[in-house]
Design an enzyme around this catalytic site. Structure first.
Site, PDB file in Angstrom:
ATOM      1  CB  CYS A 286      25.100 -30.429  -3.995  1.00  0.00           C
ATOM      2  SG  CYS A 286      23.611 -30.588  -4.997  1.00  0.00           S
TER       3      CYS A 286
ATOM      4  CB  CYS B  50      21.731 -25.257  -6.654  1.00  0.00           C
ATOM      5  SG  CYS B  50      21.330 -26.710  -5.668  1.00  0.00           S
TER       6      CYS B  50
END
Length: 425
Positions: A348, A168
């Site tokens: 994201c 991430c």
């Protein structure tokens, strides 16, 4: 059910890792072949919804809501081998565990996640969780992040990002945006200096999303310090040191004082992967970026954070990869030649403020790949609907869908063409 500790056990499919990628793959395999003999090797009794930790650090989620018992999530017909892998013997289709047990297989799926290398930053481990030093990359520390954010009324807040790859990649700046938003709403932002120290050279790797992010960088008056990598922390003295590289590769040390320090640690593959015959030169499981099959061993597949594929290491990627791997494992067991293909999808959801998200979605090579029509959600702009999706919908999709083998919007074409792009995680 759990296996008893014996000297050697055999299963048709062995999955290493009972995290998101491992359990999702097991569920997808059983969806295709309900009687398949599957074992999952996983040492932890607790399973985490890691995308929620940024929200915990922003005061939106409770940490307890991101946890479940591993036993409750492993498919009922699969065997849970509660243990840790020591090494592989792929030439003999075997995995050796730390307790001395050997597990053999017809097909192996490697999905152990990655390792957070806090120890690579001098002094960091000793001060985590105190002295204003925190990290949303650990469930138990995310509440401390929120405690620090609420308590800071003036001073300097530093947010760090190490060299890629990390899981991430937007999480370090998500923490910055949610913190800045709180200080803005609390009326104290004018008294707080925000520094974002990024070992990389750009704010975000897909250029289409950068203009919207820069608007928030400016709103929160954040200083962007590129090519700065955190190397040392002195928590009691509230000091951090960064190695800064210039355009010629020359490196200098930059000292920065802080009142709050949010750290994204360096990351790498687990040690038992790095030292194995499965690893590439960088230590990741060496796999084809489309089929997810190992470059040398035709009955071994890998997905999630430990794989060598050049996609973003996100939950959305694992959700898209799991049915691809399941399809290809079944094809391998049945002697078929057709292959499903992973297109590199990752997502994201960048939490730029409480109530709005820039929903970044992309394939290999940074190709933008929105899941929704632009009139509904323009991913390059902050959106309230994207926030609702992240806050309310995605946790349900995870617990009730992904981990149960429900392949909403990610069902692959077994002949090499994927369905539609995944909804973001």
């Amino acid at each position: 059910m759990s296996s008893s500790q014996t000297e050697q056990v055999t299963h048709t499919v062995v999955i290493i890792g009972g995290g998101s990628a491992g359990i999702a793959t097991a569920a997808s395999l059983l969806k295709r072949s309900s009687s398949l003999d599957i074992a999952i090797i996983e040492p932890s009794e607790t399973h985490y919804y890691q995308p929620g930790w940024t929200m915990v650090g922003g005061g939106i989620f409770n940490a307890a809501d991101t946890k479940r018992n591993t036993r409750d999530l492993i498919p009922a017909s699969a065997t849970w081998i509660k243990g840790s892998v020591a090494t592989f013997d792929p030439d003999n289709n075997a995995v050796m565990l730390e307790d001395g047990q050997t597990v053999t297989y017809e097909a192996l799926v490697v999905a152990p996640g990655l390792h957070l290398d806090f120890q690579k930053v001098e002094g960091l481990e000793e001060t985590l969780g105190k002295n204003g030093v925190t990290s949303n990359y650990l469930c138990d520390l995310a509440p401390y992040t929120w405690e620090l954010v609420k308590g800071l009324k003036s001073g300097t807040a530093i947010f760090t990002q190490p060299p890629m790859p990390i899981k991430c990649a937007g999480a370090p700046q998500k923490a910055m945006y949610l913190s800045g938003d709180h200080w803005f709403r609390d009326g104290v932002l004018k008294d707080i200096q925000i520094d974002f120290c990024n070992a990389g050279g750009v704010l975000f790797g897909v250029k289409e999303y950068v203009p919207a992010l820069m608007e928030y960088v400016e709103k929160y008056r954040a200083n962007l310090n590129f090519d700065e990598n955190l190397v040392k922390v002195d928590g009691p003295n509230k000091t951090a040191w960064f190695e800064k590289a210039d355009s010629d590769g020359n490196k200098t040390i930059v000292e920065r004082k802080f009142d709050m320090l949010h750290v994204c640690p360096p990351q790498s593959a687990p040690d038992f992967i790095k030292t194995s015959a499965l690893a590439n030169a960088a230590g990741w499981v060496d796999i084809d970026q489309g089929t997810m099959r190992h470059s040398k061993y035709a009955n071994i597949y890998s997905l999630g954070d430990a794989g060598s594929t050049p996609n973003a290491k996100t939950m959305a990627a694992a959700r898209k990869q799991a049915p691809v791997v399941a399809t290809n494992v079944i094809a391998k067991l049945e002697g078929k030649t057709n292959r499903a293909v992973y297109d590199g999808y990752g997502s994201c959801p960048l939490t730029v403020e409480r109530g709005k998200i820039v929903l970044a979605e992309f394939l290999y090579d940074g190709k933008v790949a929105p899941s929704f029509p632009g009139w509904l959600i323009d991913g390059t702009r902050p959106s309230k609907l994207s926030w609702l999706f992240k806050e309310r919908i995605l946790p349900m999709v995870y617990w009730k869908g992904m981990l149960k083998g429900k392949e909403w919007l990610v069902k692959p074409d077994p002949n090499g063409r994927n369905d539609t792009t995944d909804s973001a995680q």
